[in-house]
Design a protein around this motif. Structure first.
Motif, PDB file in Angstrom:
ATOM      1  N   GLY A 215       0.805  -1.218   0.000  1.00 27.65           N
ATOM      2  CA  GLY A 215       0.000   0.000   0.000  1.00 27.65           C
ATOM      3  C   GLY A 215       0.835   1.264   0.000  1.00 27.65           C
ATOM      4  O   GLY A 215       1.817   1.367  -0.733  1.00 27.65           O
ATOM      5  N   ASP A 216       0.441   2.214   0.836  1.00 23.23           N
ATOM      6  CA  ASP A 216       1.157   3.489   0.865  1.00 23.23           C
ATOM      7  C   ASP A 216       2.251   3.519   1.927  1.00 23.23           C
ATOM      8  O   ASP A 216       2.667   4.584   2.379  1.00 23.23           O
ATOM      9  CB  ASP A 216       0.182   4.658   1.087  1.00 23.23           C
ATOM     10  N   ASP A 217       2.735   2.352   2.319  1.00 26.62           N
ATOM     11  CA  ASP A 217       3.805   2.264   3.314  1.00 26.62           C
ATOM     12  C   ASP A 217       5.100   2.823   2.712  1.00 26.62           C
ATOM     13  O   ASP A 217       5.634   2.299   1.727  1.00 26.62           O
ATOM     14  CB  ASP A 217       4.023   0.812   3.740  1.00 26.62           C
ATOM     15  N   VAL A 218       5.613   3.905   3.308  1.00 26.59           N
ATOM     16  CA  VAL A 218       6.788   4.571   2.749  1.00 26.59           C
ATOM     17  C   VAL A 218       8.023   3.685   2.744  1.00 26.59           C
ATOM     18  O   VAL A 218       8.972   3.942   1.990  1.00 26.59           O
ATOM     19  CB  VAL A 218       7.100   5.884   3.512  1.00 26.59           C
ATOM     20  N   ILE A 222      11.670   3.847   0.639  1.00 27.65           N
ATOM     21  CA  ILE A 222      12.813   4.389   1.379  1.00 27.65           C
ATOM     22  C   ILE A 222      13.980   3.413   1.212  1.00 27.65           C
ATOM     23  O   ILE A 222      13.896   2.258   1.630  1.00 27.65           O
ATOM     24  CB  ILE A 222      12.469   4.591   2.865  1.00 27.65           C
ATOM     25  N   THR A 223      15.049   3.873   0.624  1.00 29.76           N
ATOM     26  CA  THR A 223      16.119   2.953   0.228  1.00 29.76           C
ATOM     27  C   THR A 223      16.850   2.323   1.402  1.00 29.76           C
ATOM     28  O   THR A 223      17.474   1.276   1.240  1.00 29.76           O
ATOM     29  CB  THR A 223      17.136   3.661  -0.675  1.00 29.76           C
ATOM     30  N   ARG A 224      16.772   2.902   2.578  1.00 29.74           N
ATOM     31  CA  ARG A 224      17.454   2.256   3.708  1.00 29.74           C
ATOM     32  C   ARG A 224      16.771   0.952   4.104  1.00 29.74           C
ATOM     33  O   ARG A 224      17.334   0.166   4.859  1.00 29.74           O
ATOM     34  CB  ARG A 224      17.554   3.211   4.908  1.00 29.74           C
ATOM     35  N   PHE A 225      15.547   0.707   3.579  1.00 33.93           N
ATOM     36  CA  PHE A 225      14.856  -0.541   3.864  1.00 33.93           C
ATOM     37  C   PHE A 225      15.083  -1.588   2.787  1.00 33.93           C
ATOM     38  O   PHE A 225      14.518  -2.695   2.862  1.00 33.93           O
ATOM     39  CB  PHE A 225      13.361  -0.300   4.073  1.00 33.93           C
ATOM     40  N   ALA A 226      15.890  -1.268   1.776  1.00 40.89           N
ATOM     41  CA  ALA A 226      16.275  -2.305   0.820  1.00 40.89           C
ATOM     42  C   ALA A 226      17.067  -3.360   1.588  1.00 40.89           C
ATOM     43  O   ALA A 226      17.900  -3.024   2.447  1.00 40.89           O
ATOM     44  CB  ALA A 226      17.128  -1.705  -0.288  1.00 40.89           C
ATOM     45  N   ASP A 307      18.683   6.116   2.164  1.00 43.60           N
ATOM     46  CA  ASP A 307      18.176   7.344   2.763  1.00 43.60           C
ATOM     47  C   ASP A 307      16.667   7.411   2.608  1.00 43.60           C
ATOM     48  O   ASP A 307      16.008   6.437   2.255  1.00 43.60           O
ATOM     49  CB  ASP A 307      18.846   8.574   2.128  1.00 43.60           C
ATOM     50  N   ARG A 308      16.095   8.580   2.900  1.00 42.19           N
ATOM     51  CA  ARG A 308      14.658   8.841   2.783  1.00 42.19           C
ATOM     52  C   ARG A 308      14.522  10.172   2.072  1.00 42.19           C
ATOM     53  O   ARG A 308      14.917  11.209   2.611  1.00 42.19           O
ATOM     54  CB  ARG A 308      14.031   8.915   4.177  1.00 42.19           C
ATOM     55  N   THR A 309      13.968  10.186   0.876  1.00 46.93           N
ATOM     56  CA  THR A 309      13.836  11.438   0.131  1.00 46.93           C
ATOM     57  C   THR A 309      12.390  11.672  -0.283  1.00 46.93           C
ATOM     58  O   THR A 309      11.609  10.730  -0.455  1.00 46.93           O
ATOM     59  CB  THR A 309      14.707  11.435  -1.142  1.00 46.93           C
ATOM     60  N   ASP A 310      12.035  12.945  -0.445  1.00 43.59           N
ATOM     61  CA  ASP A 310      10.692  13.285  -0.920  1.00 43.59           C
ATOM     62  C   ASP A 310      10.454  12.696  -2.303  1.00 43.59           C
ATOM     63  O   ASP A 310       9.337  12.271  -2.623  1.00 43.59           O
ATOM     64  CB  ASP A 310      10.527  14.805  -0.975  1.00 43.59           C
ATOM     65  N   GLU A 311      11.494  12.684  -3.119  1.00 37.59           N
ATOM     66  CA  GLU A 311      11.356  12.176  -4.477  1.00 37.59           C
ATOM     67  C   GLU A 311      11.008  10.684  -4.471  1.00 37.59           C
ATOM     68  O   GLU A 311      10.152  10.228  -5.240  1.00 37.59           O
ATOM     69  CB  GLU A 311      12.640  12.412  -5.272  1.00 37.59           C
ATOM     70  N   ASP A 312      11.667   9.932  -3.601  1.00 38.10           N
ATOM     71  CA  ASP A 312      11.361   8.504  -3.509  1.00 38.10           C
ATOM     72  C   ASP A 312       9.947   8.278  -2.994  1.00 38.10           C
ATOM     73  O   ASP A 312       9.208   7.417  -3.498  1.00 38.10           O
ATOM     74  CB  ASP A 312      12.374   7.795  -2.613  1.00 38.10           C
ATOM     75  N   ILE A 313       9.559   9.041  -1.974  1.00 37.78           N
ATOM     76  CA  ILE A 313       8.223   8.859  -1.388  1.00 37.78           C
ATOM     77  C   ILE A 313       7.146   9.195  -2.416  1.00 37.78           C
ATOM     78  O   ILE A 313       6.064   8.571  -2.435  1.00 37.78           O
ATOM     79  CB  ILE A 313       8.079   9.718  -0.114  1.00 37.78           C
ATOM     80  N   LYS A 315       7.072   8.421  -5.359  1.00 36.24           N
ATOM     81  CA  LYS A 315       6.870   7.265  -6.240  1.00 36.24           C
ATOM     82  C   LYS A 315       5.693   6.399  -5.790  1.00 36.24           C
ATOM     83  O   LYS A 315       5.135   5.637  -6.598  1.00 36.24           O
ATOM     84  CB  LYS A 315       8.144   6.419  -6.290  1.00 36.24           C
ATOM     85  N   LEU A 316       5.331   6.494  -4.512  1.00 32.51           N
ATOM     86  CA  LEU A 316       4.220   5.692  -4.009  1.00 32.51           C
ATOM     87  C   LEU A 316       2.921   5.964  -4.772  1.00 32.51           C
ATOM     88  O   LEU A 316       2.065   5.081  -4.899  1.00 32.51           O
ATOM     89  CB  LEU A 316       4.002   5.970  -2.523  1.00 32.51           C
ATOM     90  N   LYS A 317       2.785   7.187  -5.270  1.00 29.10           N
ATOM     91  CA  LYS A 317       1.544   7.559  -5.956  1.00 29.10           C
ATOM     92  C   LYS A 317       1.325   6.760  -7.233  1.00 29.10           C
ATOM     93  O   LYS A 317       0.195   6.637  -7.718  1.00 29.10           O
ATOM     94  CB  LYS A 317       1.567   9.060  -6.267  1.00 29.10           C
ATOM     95  N   THR A 318       2.410   6.243  -7.797  1.00 27.35           N
ATOM     96  CA  THR A 318       2.289   5.513  -9.056  1.00 27.35           C
ATOM     97  C   THR A 318       2.446   4.006  -8.875  1.00 27.35           C
ATOM     98  O   THR A 318       2.424   3.256  -9.843  1.00 27.35           O
ATOM     99  CB  THR A 318       3.356   5.999 -10.053  1.00 27.35           C
ATOM    100  N   MET A 319       2.597   3.570  -7.630  1.00 28.32           N
ATOM    101  CA  MET A 319       2.780   2.147  -7.364  1.00 28.32           C
ATOM    102  C   MET A 319       1.461   1.493  -6.952  1.00 28.32           C
ATOM    103  O   MET A 319       0.604   2.123  -6.317  1.00 28.32           O
ATOM    104  CB  MET A 319       3.830   1.946  -6.248  1.00 28.32           C
ATOM    105  N   ARG A 320       1.317   0.235  -7.293  1.00 28.26           N
ATOM    106  CA  ARG A 320       0.133  -0.512  -6.893  1.00 28.26           C
ATOM    107  C   ARG A 320       0.437  -1.369  -5.679  1.00 28.26           C
ATOM    108  O   ARG A 320       1.564  -1.745  -5.454  1.00 28.26           O
ATOM    109  CB  ARG A 320      -0.346  -1.406  -8.038  1.00 28.26           C
TER     110      ARG A 320
END
Length: 320
Positions: A215-218, A222-226, A307-313, A315-320
Motif C-alpha cells: 500500500g502506501d507504506d513509505v 525508502i532505500t534504507r529498507f532495501a 536514505d529517505r527522500t521526498d522524491e522517492d516517497i 513514487k508511491l503515488k504511481t505504485m500498486r
C-alpha cells in the motif's frame, strides 16, 4: 515527562507524530483506537502533537482534532501546510485560507505552531515570513516554522518574522541538517524538532530484512529498507544494542536519548500502547557526557547506506 523549549513554547521532551494513524505506514489505525492512543500518550505526559493538512488529505487533522479537543488547553498543537506554486494570490491570502481550513478540522481557534511544510523555491521566504507574522498578530497561530529548509532560508525568514521551530528529518541515519541548519537555529534561538527520529522505525531494530511492505507504506520506497542496505546498516543497530544492554533500556530509547542530548525534540510515530510507553520512557534515559562522546565517535566511523527522500516517497503515488 520533562519538558523542553521551542523558543517560547514549552513542550514535552518527546512529542507524538500523528501521520501514521492515517497513512504512510500501511493500514491506517482504526478510528477509535487512534483516538485512544493519542489520549493515552497525553496521560503519559506527552503534550506536543504534530500533524499536517496533507496527511490523508486532511483526514489526519480531523482525527487529531477529535482526539485532542477535550484536552486542547493542555497540549501544544502543530500542523503544516504546502503552498501551491501555481496559486497567484498573495501568500497571506493562501496561508490564511489553508490555516482556516486546518483550524476547522482541528476543532480549535488557533494552533500553537504552523509550519511551511516544504519551502517553495518559487516563493520568496520573506513573503512567507511576513504572512506568518500577520497570522501570529491575528492570533491564529502562536508561532511558525519551516520544514526541511536550508540555512539561508532559515536566516532570511527569521529576519522578517522570528521563527519558533525548524523541523527536519534527524536520526542516527540522517544527520545532514547538523552541518549548518541546526547550528544556525541554535545561534538564532530557534527550536529544533526531529521527524522520523528512528529512521521510519529502522533504529528500533524490530524489522527483518525480508519484511514485506504494501500500500502506501513509505518503507516500500525508502532505500534504507532495501534488504542489502538493512544488512549493511547492522553496525548502527549493534551500537544501539550495546548501549541499550548497558543501561537497561531499548535501542529505540537510546536513539531518542541521543537526540534529546542534542537539545532536539523528537516526534516519533507511536501506534501501539507498548510503543508509547517505550518511546515516552526515553525521556527518563540519560546519557553521560562520556557515553555521548563515545557514541558520537562510533557513529563517525560508520557509513550509512540508503536514505529517505521526498522524491522517492512521491513514487508511491504511481505504485500498486
Amino acid at each position: 515527562m520533562r519538558t523542553m523549549q521551542l523558543a517560547r513554547l514549552n513542550v514535552s521532551a518527546i512529542g507524538m507524530g500523528c501521520m501514521g494513524f492515517s497513512h504512510g505506514y500501511g493500514e491506517p489505525t482504526e478510528h477509535d483506537e487512534a483516538i485512544r492512543l493519542m489520549r493515552y500518550a497525553h496521560e503519559r505526559g506527552c503534550t506536543f502533537f504534530d500533524t499536517a493538512a496533507s496527511y490523508a488529505a486532511g483526514r489526519n487533522e480531523s482525527l487529531v482534532g477529535e482526539a485532542l479537543a477535550p484536552i486542547r488547553d493542555e497540549i501544544v498543537l502543530a500542523t503544516k501546510t504546502h503552498i501551491p506554486e501555481d496559486d497567484e494570490r498573495p501568500v497571506y491570502d493562501v496561508l490564511k485560507e489553508c490555516l482556516t481550513a486546518s483550524l476547522k478540522r482541528l476543532r480549535t481557534d488557533h494552533v500553537d505552531l504552523y509550519y511551511q511544510h516544504r519551502v517553495n523555491r518559487g516563493i520568496p521566504v520573506e513573503d512567507v515570513a511576513e504572512a506568518m507574522g500577520r497570522l501570529i498578530d491575528e492570533g491564529l497561530t502562536l508561532g511558525w516554522g519551516q520544514s526541511q529548509p536550508t540555512e539561508g532560508e532559515v536566516r532570511r525568514a527569521h529576519a522578517v518574522t522570528p521563527m519558533t521551530a525548524m523541523q527536519c528529518e534527524f536520526s542516527m541515519m540522517e544527520r545532514s541538517f547538523e552541518k549548518s541548519v541546526i547550528p544556525a537555529c541554535r545561534e538564532l534561538g530557534i527550536g529544533v524538532v526531529a521527524f522520523s527520529p528512528m529512521a521510519s522505525g529502522f533504529l528500533s531494530g524490530k524489522y527483518a530484512t525480508d519484511a514485506v511492505y504494501t500500500g502506501d507504506d513509505v518503507r516500500r520506497v525508502i532505500t534504507r529498507f532495501a534488504p542489502e542496505n538493512m544488512a549493511a546498516n547492522q553496525p548502527v543497530l549493534d551500537l544501539l544494542g550495546e548501549y541499550a544492554a548497558a543501561k537497561g533500556a531499548t535501542p529505540a530509547q537510546i536513539d531518542l536519548a541521543w537526540i534529546l542530548a542534542k537539545g532536539i525534540v523528537p516526534i516519533p510515530g507511536m501506534r501501539r500502547i507498548s510503543r508509547i510507553d517505550e518511546n515516552l520512557g526515553a525521556a527518563a534515559v540519560s546519557l553521560t557526557d562520556d557515553e555521548y562522546r563515545r557514541i558520537e565517535e562510533a557513529l563517525s566511523q560508520l557509513t550509512i547506506h540508503g536514505d529517505r527522500t521526498d522524491e522517492d516517497i512521491a513514487k508511491l503515488k504511481t505504485m500498486r
